[in-house]
Design an enzyme around this catalytic site. Sequence first.
Site, PDB file in Angstrom:
ATOM      1  N   ASP A   1     -31.555 -54.970 116.952  1.00 20.35           N
ATOM      2  CA  ASP A   1     -31.417 -56.163 117.773  1.00 20.35           C
ATOM      3  C   ASP A   1     -30.234 -56.061 118.741  1.00 20.35           C
ATOM      4  O   ASP A   1     -30.290 -56.582 119.857  1.00 20.35           O
ATOM      5  CB  ASP A   1     -31.242 -57.388 116.874  1.00 20.35           C
TER       6      ASP A   1
ATOM      7  N   GLU B   1     -27.180 -66.791 121.425  1.00 18.77           N
ATOM      8  CA  GLU B   1     -26.317 -67.958 121.371  1.00 18.77           C
ATOM      9  C   GLU B   1     -25.086 -67.801 122.252  1.00 18.77           C
ATOM     10  O   GLU B   1     -24.758 -66.697 122.694  1.00 18.77           O
ATOM     11  CB  GLU B   1     -25.856 -68.241 119.930  1.00 18.77           C
TER      12      GLU B   1
END
Length: 283
Positions: A56, A134
């Site tokens: 990721d 985020e």
Amino acid sequence: MPKTRQKGRQRLKLAIVSNQSTKSKRIMTQLEEKLLSAGLEIDQNDPDVVLTVGGDGTLLSAFHRYLHLIDKVRFVGIHTGHLGFYTDWRDYEVDQLVRSLQNDEGTSVSYPLLDVMLSYSDSKADKQFLALNEATLRDFSKTMVVDVYIKNDFFERFRGDGLSVSTPTGSTAYSKSLGGAVIHPRLNAIQLNEIASINNRVYRTLGSPLIISGHEWIRIDIKNGGNYHLNIDHLTIPQSKLKSIMFSVSRKKIHFASYRHTPFWRRVNDAFIGEFPKKEQDD
């Protein structure tokens, strides 16, 4: 399911982004050779599809590297580590992936992104960023004191270590460790989480995650000077003279090529729980 789009057949231009592990570099070399042998074009500057080899973190790096092409580019992740939430392919499936690329029809699934707008107390122009996971604001020098608004309405004064705002896909990352909910990416929403808030008889906050719909926004007004650090995904951005931050669901989305797209809740199960045990038969 997330939104699906499709465009006509065309000659694909492909870029490859890898992390620095020995295994990932080896897989990247194999992938390059197989792509060229299959007659596919590698273009690191103006690709239609970005292939990431790693996990990721590698995909996050590729997302920010090709952010200027976010409206046209699609991403495909090849997993070479222990956990890859955004990666649909394993390192031993390179041949299958190359065949899928040869037969590409332009289909994709799209996930929401977080729009972050920074305003300053001096003459600096506003700055805008996009986040896949985020954005997190902290003050490492003292207790952070900010006013939180939802749309234009005051909601609370926060005192604590920091605040984090995540996308639905980012709800499985840092947001989850803060006690946030896991949100399906079909929901056009963002989530606000507190980081170590101060709650006593004098100071109070809601103390729970907030899920904000796509037609609303969050504004954080900063009340004291300090050593603020803003993280946009994996990027750390020190800030001075910061006056306010606006968070909202972006009009832009990230697109993943959907040759073999794993359903969201299966990803969640695979990442955090594992396969369900087989039901034992009664004696």
